[in-house]
Write a protein that holds these residues in place. Structure first.
Motif, short mmCIF file in Angstrom:
data_model
loop_
_atom_site.label_atom_id
_atom_site.label_comp_id
_atom_site.label_asym_id
_atom_site.label_seq_id
_atom_site.Cartn_x
_atom_site.Cartn_y
_atom_site.Cartn_z
N SER A 32 -3.95 -11.40 -9.46
CA SER A 32 -2.92 -11.97 -8.60
C SER A 32 -3.45 -13.29 -8.02
N ASP B 43 -7.49 -7.54 -8.06
CA ASP B 43 -6.64 -6.35 -7.93
C ASP B 43 -5.35 -6.75 -7.20
N ALA C 117 -2.69 -5.11 -6.50
CA ALA C 117 -2.17 -4.15 -5.51
C ALA C 117 -2.90 -4.34 -4.17
N HIS D 18 -4.21 -7.07 -3.13
CA HIS D 18 -3.73 -8.34 -2.58
C HIS D 18 -2.42 -8.11 -1.81
N ARG D 19 -1.50 -7.46 -2.46
CA ARG D 19 -0.17 -7.26 -1.84
C ARG D 19 -0.24 -6.35 -0.62
N ALA D 20 -1.16 -5.36 -0.67
CA ALA D 20 -1.23 -4.39 0.43
C ALA D 20 -1.56 -5.07 1.76
N GLN E 93 2.05 -6.86 3.70
CA GLN E 93 3.39 -6.29 3.59
C GLN E 93 4.21 -6.58 4.83
N ARG F 148 1.77 -12.34 -0.48
CA ARG F 148 0.41 -12.62 -0.95
C ARG F 148 -0.39 -13.45 0.06
#
Ligand SMILES: Cc1ncc(COP(=O)(O)O)c(C=O)c1O
Length: 493
Positions: free
Chosen positions: A144, A322, A324, A326-328, A331, A354
């Motif tokens: 990402s 990773d 996921a 990054h996005r976590a 949010q 992001r």
């Protein structure tokens, strides 16, 4: 166009499009003329006092019109830059600005895409730029990423991802507040750029949470000392969560043993982040890529396209292995951001998740247009030439008995000083500071300074796609000439 009342235009579009077109064409012509003249211009000119006076208080309820405003830009603003477009700019670490990217910035502003996402072309362009950069850095295609204002923001964003990935389960709700919260710690060498302290404070860890680890002779982090510090911190009840590897330290361009750091982080369950603000771009040069071995093992990498890819400010990049994780870290939702299966927001707002920013401009366009037009190979060749030219300077500095290289110089940066047998540090600092300022004030070139192991150093950083070997030769010649002029002559024996 509608007016709110007699004689009261409310629109901000040009009243006369033909005159505006002529003005825009003139701006392009003037800009290209000034780029072509650079070589014959001083690298820097001091700001005349009148400029500050004219700019202060220049804004108010009434405007002066487009033509007059452009004339003021030409008179008061354009001539007074720090010189970083010039072929003899070697200060700090600043890119020179690829002309095509200026056109791209104009176009990006003209179509004004909001880069949180949406069903539009911009996010696809950014995704393509990120995929290309991830490949160059050796990260997987699934990595990402996001384009940000610069390496400070990219490093800060990486640390926020690392913290979320390694912090306790309720971190997102409670953060660092409340009794019994762990004291987090992250690590990097003493040569790490100053962003680490600022960001430690900004993210609420406190400056002490950044643990500065000693370096060896080549300014590379001492991995054994790192291991000892992490173990000691764990014994004291701290929670280590990340290690920063430097791919090109700010002072000398030293590259930490990245593969060793990656192995250490894997064994210790720590996030491995690489600050490659400029040095990571050496991976575009096939001859120098091996210097960055281990970069491809990083959990995240931050670097700047406005440094060693020569693009105009601002454009930094964060890549995260990773997606996921990054996005976590980012949010957030709101009824006003709801997406639908069709329509303008069908593609969602992936980039808003992001980083902390919701609104970002279309920085990706300048990267995409330049990479599309010139290909990665041409950038690699420019980077390679920058390194070769600096290495030639290093060879010469080592041969000149009056000059002294300070610290390592493995890449495109060299720190040095006029020495000529002088011993007293205070006197050396005074003479070299005077050399620095005279070179800048003469307009010959812009170099900067730093402190290497406590000694005042002149510093050349070559992220200049316009510089030729002869430009660097002129700088070294000037240092020698000024040193001879300023150093006290040996007395009669
Ligand atoms: C190694 C390193 N890290 C971080 C930074 C900060 O980058 P920026 O100024 O783009 O925020 C720099 C700037 O020179 C740097 O050289």
């Amino acid at each position: 166009m509608t007016d709110s009342g007699p004689g009261e235009p409310t629109h901000l579009d040009p009243e006369d499009w033909d005159a505006f077109r002529a003005l825009a064409h003139r701006a392009v012509d003037d800009t290209i003329d000034s780029l072509r003249r650079l070589e014959r211009e001083p690298a820097w000119r001091p700001l005349p006092p009148g400029v500050a006076d004219r700019l202060a208080g220049s804004l108010g309820p009434e405007g002066i019109g487009e033509q007059a405003t452009y004339a003021e830009y030409r008179e008061l603003i354009e001539p007074y830059t720090n010189g970083c477009r010039h072929p003899r700019f070697f200060g700090w670490v600043q890119g020179t600005g690829v002309p095509l990217a200026s056109v791209a910035d104009f176009l990006a502003a003209s179509i004004n895409q909001h880069m949180a996402g949406f069903s539009q072309s911009g996010p696809l362009v950014e995704q393509e730029v990120l995929a290309c950069l991830a490949q160059l850095m050796g990260l997987p295609a699934a990595a990402s990423g996001i384009l940000l204002s610069g390496a400070t923001m990219a490093n800060a964003t990486a640390l926020a991802v690392a913290r979320r990935a390694h912090a306790p389960g309720d971190y997102d709700a409670i953060g660092l507040q409340g009794p019994g919260r762990p004291r987090l710690a992250f690590y990097g060498s003493v040569e790490t750029h100053g962003w680490a302290g600022k960001v430690a404070e900004f993210l609420g860890f406190g400056r002490d949470s950044f643990r500065r680890v000693p370096v060896g002779a080549e300014h590379r982090i001492d991995v054994a000392a790192l291991a000892a510090r992490v173990a000691d911190d764990r014994r004291q009840g701290l929670q280590p969560f990340a290690v920063i590897g430097n791919a090109g330290t700010i002072n000398c361009g030293a590259i930490d043993p990245l593969a060793d750091l990656a192995g250490f982080c894997r064994a210790e369950g720590l996030w491995f982040h690489v600050d490659g603000a400029f040095g990571a771009l050496a991976s575009l040069s096939p001859r120098h890529r091996h210097l960055l071995r281990g970069l491809e093992l990083a959990d995240s990498v931050a670097f700047d396209l406005h440094k060693w890819m020569y693009l105009p400010f601002e454009i930094g990049c964060l890549l995260v292995r990773d997606g996921a994780a990054h996005r976590a870290a980012f949010q957030e939702s709101g009824g006003y951001l709801r997406s639908f299966e069709r329509g303008v927001i069908a593609a969602g707002l992936p980039f808003a998740g992001r980083g902390v920013e919701l609104t970002r401009g279309f920085k990706a366009l300048k990267a995409w247009m330049c990479l599309r037009a010139y290909g990665t190979r041409r950038f690699g060749a420019a980077i390679e030439r920058n390194i070769d030219d600096v290495q030639r300077v290093v060879d010469r500095l080592r041969r000149e008995p009056e000059l002294e290289v300070l610290g390592p110089a493995p890449l495109n940066v060299v720190c040095f000083r006029y020495r000529a047998g002088l011993e007293a540090e205070a006197e050396l600092a005074r003479i070299n500071e005077e050399i620095l300022l005279r070179i800048q004030e003469s307009g010959l070139a812009v170099i900067s300074s730093t402190s290497v192991e406590g000694r005042f150093a002149l510093r050349i950083a070559n992220t200049n796609h316009r510089a030729r070997a002869a430009d660097l030769t002129q700088v070294v010649d000037a240092v020698l000439a000024l040193g001879r002029e300023l150093a006290p002559r040996p007395g009669p024996r």
